[in-house]
Design a protein around this motif. Structure first.
Motif, mmCIF file in Angstrom:
data_model
loop_
_atom_site.group_PDB
_atom_site.id
_atom_site.type_symbol
_atom_site.label_atom_id
_atom_site.label_comp_id
_atom_site.label_asym_id
_atom_site.label_seq_id
_atom_site.Cartn_x
_atom_site.Cartn_y
_atom_site.Cartn_z
ATOM 1 N N LYS A 91 0.830 -1.215 0.000
ATOM 2 C CA LYS A 91 0.000 0.000 0.000
ATOM 3 C C LYS A 91 0.860 1.259 0.000
ATOM 4 O O LYS A 91 0.584 2.226 -0.727
ATOM 5 C CB LYS A 91 -0.916 -0.018 1.224
ATOM 6 N N LYS A 92 1.926 1.236 0.796
ATOM 7 C CA LYS A 92 2.825 2.384 0.893
ATOM 8 C C LYS A 92 3.453 2.710 -0.462
ATOM 9 O O LYS A 92 3.463 3.869 -0.905
ATOM 10 C CB LYS A 92 3.915 2.093 1.923
ATOM 11 N N HIS A 93 3.979 1.693 -1.162
ATOM 12 C CA HIS A 93 4.623 1.911 -2.459
ATOM 13 C C HIS A 93 3.619 2.341 -3.521
ATOM 14 O O HIS A 93 3.949 3.183 -4.387
ATOM 15 C CB HIS A 93 5.357 0.650 -2.916
ATOM 16 N N CYS A 94 2.423 1.811 -3.465
ATOM 17 C CA CYS A 94 1.384 2.210 -4.417
ATOM 18 C C CYS A 94 1.004 3.685 -4.228
ATOM 19 O O CYS A 94 0.817 4.434 -5.206
ATOM 20 C CB CYS A 94 0.145 1.327 -4.265
ATOM 21 N N GLU A 95 0.893 4.121 -2.986
ATOM 22 C CA GLU A 95 0.552 5.526 -2.698
ATOM 23 C C GLU A 95 1.680 6.465 -3.107
ATOM 24 O O GLU A 95 1.428 7.579 -3.601
ATOM 25 C CB GLU A 95 0.237 5.679 -1.215
ATOM 26 N N LEU A 96 2.923 6.020 -2.943
ATOM 27 C CA LEU A 96 4.061 6.836 -3.379
ATOM 28 C C LEU A 96 4.046 7.029 -4.894
ATOM 29 O O LEU A 96 4.342 8.117 -5.399
ATOM 30 C CB LEU A 96 5.378 6.190 -2.946
ATOM 31 N N LEU A 97 3.708 5.954 -5.647
ATOM 32 C CA LEU A 97 3.625 6.068 -7.100
ATOM 33 C C LEU A 97 2.506 7.028 -7.496
ATOM 34 O O LEU A 97 2.664 7.836 -8.425
ATOM 35 C CB LEU A 97 3.384 4.690 -7.726
#
Length: 548
Positions: A47-53
């Motif tokens: 979730k964290k990496h998806c939100e950063l993208l």
């Protein structure tokens, strides 16, 4: 300057409506197992990496999907389908963001197809860790490669799992849920099962005996079990009586042939076979006196490939064989069928015993030449086996005299025993040596002198042992021409027949050299499985011969 725009009205209109891209997106996360979901670390990271993208690309995340465990081996996932339905309904969603493309799908071509369908309606699938421009042809190609790799990885994992499961089954360990009447005292992934008979199994064991000794009906057995405190539906007993697990045999779709299980059986294999013969007779209403019908289910009709069964005409007290196909009129007297079968056996048995000695030497020489590599490998494995056993003895001696610690002893003992088990399994499955080869040849030659008489005078079990030994695939009957056909004869007996005929054509009973005979052997064809030694007292068939 000439104005060409006046011709624009003649241009053909595109059938595909132009889709406007928005900055709205959804995020889909998943893990494969319940344990991973409970740990939750992986889901948070995704979730964290998806939100950063999304932040990097200036996208607005309007909804989250997944957040739980779902296997991507299939695209029929609850959260995944919920997400697809949402983006198809909401026309303003332009992006699906996942941590990696294998989080989206691991079904290869099907995952690529779903992505393309979404793309056609203006929805692009983005990966936070595998950033490609899926709106271009090259980017879409890269994206598809990721999907295909996910499927390939799945299949590799599956192959490893299947190999491990097959290995356990070959060692006699059951890998699925234990059948009714048993308990696994050592459950758990990766553990060696310890399957024992429980209290229900002890009562079920009585049911087998009632069926065997009294041929009681399912209802009668179920009622008697009920009085003893065990409730089983009468129809369920049929499944239990037909499950080879209860006689200590494991059959599984991962195995090419049955293996002996490590678990305790409720009934012997011989008793299990007799019970199922009774069940077959009750279902089909054919004669119970199988002594008079040894070829039942052994003969196959040339006309349609159906097995022959047998029956008794009571008013004549005569037995007949019958093609079991509905509507078939292929009936033949058992007496005539037996005479014809004896003629077949008589034709392939040794014509003159004086040829046995030279035939034995020739066969031994030829098989030894043919399987030279297997013989060498067997000798090497036996030497390794002796070396490991010697090391174990030394290890135990050093442990007894306190030259090594408990930890050292158990560490090296486990290692050596694991290697020992591996070699023993290999040698037991490939125990091809000259000693066993010679015994097999002696047995085959001895039997081949008396095949017809042995079958004619033997009891039911002896007859069946001879039949299966000589014709492992059964025998065909051509009703139209009133004769048997032999599709495959055990290679030992086929070879004996060829050599016997060859010697018979030579007046002095000798051959010029072994190369000539080797040619004969190769023309006949040598199969890996050597003949099984029948135990004529018990009716069992034990593999004293070797397998190459």
């Amino acid at each position: 300057m000439e104005n060409l725009r006046i011709f624009q009205k003649f241009a053909k209109k595109s059938g595909t409506p132009k889709i406007e891209q928005t900055n709205r997106a959804v995020i889909y996360t998943r893990v494969s197992t319940k344990e991973q979901a409970e740990n939750n670390a992986s889901l948070k990271t995704q979730k964290k990496h998806c939100e950063l993208l999304a932040q990097k690309k200036g996208l607005v995340v309007v909804e989250y999907f997944g957040g739980t465990y779902e296997s991507a081996k299939s695209d029929e996932r609850k959260e995944f389908q919920k997400m697809l339905a949402y983006v198809r309904k909401k026309k303003d969603i332009s992006y699906i963001i996942v941590y990696s493309y294998d989080r989206f799908s691991r079904t290869g071509a099907n995952g690529a197809y779903i992505s393309q369908e979404l793309k056609n309606q203006g929805v692009i699938t983005l990966s936070a860790t595998q950033e490609v421009d899926a709106s271009t042809s090259s980017g879409a190609f890269q994206q598809n490669i990721y999907y295909m790799f996910g499927q390939f990885d799945n299949e590799q994992r599956r192959d490893k799992i299947v190999d491990g499961m097959t290995e356990k089954l070959l060692k006699g360990h059951w890998i699925n849920t234990v059948p009714f009447g048993y308990t696994n005292l050592n459950p758990g992934k990766g553990k060696t099962p310890n399957i024992v008979i429980n209290e229900d199994g002890k009562l079920l064991k009585l049911a087998f005996q009632w069926k065997l000794q009294k041929n009681m009906t399912y209802r009668e057995i179920a009622e008697r079990l009920q009085r003893k405190g065990l409730t089983i539906r009468a129809k369920k007993l049929s499944d239990y009586f037909r499950n080879p697990f209860y006689c200590g045999v494991i059959v599984h779709n991962l195995l090419d042939e049955p293996v002996l299980g490590k678990h305790e059986s409720l009934v012997s294999r011989k008793e299990f076979a007799k019970i199922n013969d009774l069940l077959y007779q009750n279902g089909k209403k054919y004669s119970k006196d199988d002594e008079n019908l040894p070829l039942k289910q052994f003969i196959t009709a040339v006309s349609c490939g159906t097995k022959y069964t047998g029956y008794l005409v009571k008013r004549k007290n005569l037995y007949y064989y019958k093609n079991n196909r509905i509507g078939s009129k292929e009936n033949r007297s058992a007496k005539i069928m037996h005479q014809k079968f004896e003629d077949v056996l008589r034709k392939i048995q040794i014509k003159d015993k004086k040829y046995m000695a030279p035939m034995k030497e020739i066969m031994k020489y030829t098989f030894a030449q043919e399987y030279e590599e297997q013989l060498k490998e067997y000798d090497i494995q036996k030497k390794r086996l002796d070396q490991i056993k010697s090391k174990l003895e030394v290890l135990e001696e050093r442990f007894v005299f306190r030259e090594i610690t408990d930890e050292q002893y158990h560490k090296f003992e486990a290692k050596l025993k694991k290697e020992l088990d591996t070699i023993e399994v290999h040698t037991s499955e490939n125990s091809f040596n000259l000693s066993n080869l010679e015994k097999s040849i002696d047995l085959a030659l001895e039997l081949s002198c008396n095949l017809q008489e042995l079958w004619s005078l033997g009891d039911l079990e002896t007859k069946r042992s001879v039949q299966n030994m000589v014709f492992p695939d059964g025998i065909l009957f051509d009703y139209k021409n009133d004769r048997y056909r032999t599709p495959r004869i055990n290679s030992f007996f086929k070879l004996i027949d060829s050599l016997s005929n060859d010697f018979g054509s030579n007046k002095n009973g000798t051959r010029s050299n072994k190369k000539d005979v080797s040619r004969v052997v190769l023309e006949v064809g040598i199969e890996p499985t050597l003949p099984k030694e029948p135990d004529f007292e018990s009716g069992a068939s034990t593999n004293s011969a070797t397998r190459a």
